[in-house]
Write an enzyme that holds these catalytic residues in place. Structure first.
Site, PDB file in Angstrom:
ATOM      1  CB  VAL A   1      21.187  34.172  27.792  1.00  0.00           C
ATOM      2  CG1 VAL A   1      20.218  33.313  26.822  1.00  0.00           C
ATOM      3  CG2 VAL A   1      20.363  34.635  28.725  1.00  0.00           C
TER       4      VAL A   1
ATOM      5  CB  THR B   1      17.892  44.299  25.803  1.00  0.00           C
ATOM      6  OG1 THR B   1      17.643  43.124  26.687  1.00  0.00           O
ATOM      7  CG2 THR B   1      18.220  43.912  24.381  1.00  0.00           C
TER       8      THR B   1
ATOM      9  CB  THR C   1      14.159  39.462  27.399  1.00  0.00           C
ATOM     10  OG1 THR C   1      14.637  38.339  27.819  1.00  0.00           O
ATOM     11  CG2 THR C   1      13.052  39.946  27.452  1.00  0.00           C
TER      12      THR C   1
ATOM     13  CB  ALA D   1       6.682  33.948  30.892  1.00  0.00           C
TER      14      ALA D   1
ATOM     15  CB  CYS E   1      14.493  38.742  33.465  1.00  0.00           C
ATOM     16  SG  CYS E   1      15.728  37.926  32.551  1.00  0.00           S
TER      17      CYS E   1
END
EC number: 1.1.1.22
Length: 480
Positions: free
Chosen positions: A12, A88, A128, A219, A272
């Site tokens: 990211v 995370t 996230t 999402a 994710c």
């Protein structure tokens, strides 16, 4: 000159900051990480991640207004805006184990920011994170602030790997959440001004902090849910003789539904989807919503079912045993055009086949042998910790060999499992492959990319997810 610093030089942080530097030549961007090998790679010709178009963007800006450094504190101290893009991972022990996000790295980043800062800063959540993380971060910064003011923003990323640069150049939307106070609005506007260099204003959405944090989880949950929905249908298609490709096309032409994310496959992967849904499940449970938690849990259950169903199909088709049989695995990344193997369905499929004592020969154009061996010997969720905190030298899985050539991988194999939809797999010389395989020769297409009729004409016994079954396969039901 506005200065931006991003903590975390991963999938990211790296691409996002490179594009900001390219589009905002008047902003100085520093990407910092404590991993020396990773920063060295960002400063070399061999970037640490593969992403189409990334090389060009980095080369245009590096050394001008884009810098990669291990001097974390210096760049954080000098920055006006600090993006935090650290791991995370899902907790593996303690409260919320197996579901909750582990915010250890986030907390230590926040404490370090408070510690080294000598001027007011905007701190942006890019990782996230669970809803209400901003509140916790805010408390840490405020209690350690020494009179310095911090504004927390949530700016979740919506990148798809393999198309990250394209997504950054032309995002569907940029989402910025902040406190609904005069200082909060001002901070939101500051970040909005950065993105406004190239993103039309009507595509920059501003919300409160919690809405932005939850929108990201929602999402990903919606996207994963679509994949699990079509994969659930694929099992029914096989049982009834329907063709899942025709069904999903018919469903997708409904403008209310749309055609995206309706390709059935061996299952979803990536860093994710599973992590965010587990996180969502945990948040629902913590907020006294067990029915909502149960609903989202099913998305992961179907994904796990699809992977084990695929393994069972392979084993049952091959006379109910793959013991000591060579199986070629084509593709290990979780999808094409990326070298990322995080949560790739290939891991569970390979482990399932190894559990039945198969010998695997794996080929993926972008994944190294070291990475494959690491993935197959690692515990669940270990992958999401920084490299230096992962098991150091992975135990080599003896029944696994990794090749750099599809023909070598398939030579003398009893069966082929296609687990990533790389374009090159469609164009291989399957007659040549068939001639060099043990007979009967099987192809198990986990991505529905092959021309089944052509393969059958050559002589293969073919299984493709959600497609009408070969006569051979009808006689050997896959027991899940």
């Amino acid at each position: 000159m506005v200065k931006i610093c991003c903590i975390g030089a991963g999938y990211v942080g790296g691409p996002t900051m490179a594009v900001i530097a390219l589009k905002c030549p008047n902003i100085e961007v520093a990407v910092v990480d404590i991993s020396v090998p990773r920063i060295n790679a960002w400063n070399s010709d061999q970037l640490p991640i593969y992403e189409p178009g990334l090389d060009d963007v980095v080369k245009q800006c590096r050394g001008k207004n884009l810098f990669f450094s291990t001097d974390v504190e210096k760049h954080v101290r000098e920055a006006d805006i600090v993006f935090v893009s650290v791991n995370t991972p899902t907790k593996t022990r303690g409260l919320g184990a197996g579901k909750a996000a582990d915010l250890t790295y986030w907390e230590s980043a926040a404490r370090m920011i408070a510690d080294v800062s000598v001027s007011d800063k905007i701190v942006v959540e890019k990782s996230t994170v669970p809803v209400k993380t901003a509140e916790a971060i805010e408390k840490i910064l405020t209690h350690n602030s020494k009179g310095i003011k911090f504004q927390i923003l949530s700016n979740p990323e919506f990148l798809a790997e393999g198309t990250a640069i394209k997504d950054l150049f032309n995002p569907d939307r940029v989402l910025i959440g902040g406190r609904e106070t005069p200082e909060g609005f001002k901070a939101v506007q500051t970040l909005k001004d950065v993105y406004a260099h190239w993103v039309p204003e009507n595509q920059i959405i501003t919300t409160n902090l919690w809405s932005a944090e939850l929108s990201k989880l929602a999402a990903n949950a919606f996207l994963a849910q679509r994949i699990s929905s079509v994969n659930a249908m694929s099992a029914l298609c096989e049982a009834t003789g329907a063709d899942v490709t025709q069904v999903s096309y018919a469903v997708g032409t409904d403008s209310r539904i749309g055609s995206k994310f309706l390709n059935s496959s061996v299952g979803f992967g990536g860093s994710c989807f599973q992590k965010d849904i587990l996180n969502l499940v945990y948040i629902c449970e913590c907020n006294g919503l067990p029915e909502v938690a149960e609903y989202w849990k099913q998305v992961i259950k179907i994904n796990d079912y699809q992977k084990s169903r695929f393994v069972n199909r392979v084993v049952s088709s091959m006379f109910n045993t793959v013991s000591n049989k060579k199986i070629a695995v084509l593709g290990f990344a979780f999808k094409k055009d990326t070298g990322d193997t995080r949560e790739t369905p290939a891991i569970d499929v390979c482990k399932g086949l190894l559990g039945d004592k198969a010998r695997l020969s794996i080929y993926d154009p972008q994944v190294t042998e070291d990475q494959i061996q690491r993935d197959l010997s690692m515990n669940k969720f270990d992958w999401d910790h920084p490299l230096h905190l992962q098991p150091m030298s992975p135990a080599t899985v003896k029944q696994v060999s990794v090749t750099w050539d599809a023909y070598e991988a398939t030579k003398d194999a009893h069966g082929i499992c296609i687990l990533t939809e790389w374009d090159e797999f469609k164009n291989l010389d399957y007659q040549k492959i068939f001639d060099n395989m043990q007979k009967p020769a099987f192809v198990f297409d986990g991505r529905n990319i092959m021309n089944l009729e052509k393969l059958r004409e050559i002589g293969f016994i073919v299984y493709s997810i959600g497609k009408p079954l070969d006569a051979w396969l009808k006689d050997v039901p896959a027991v899940a």
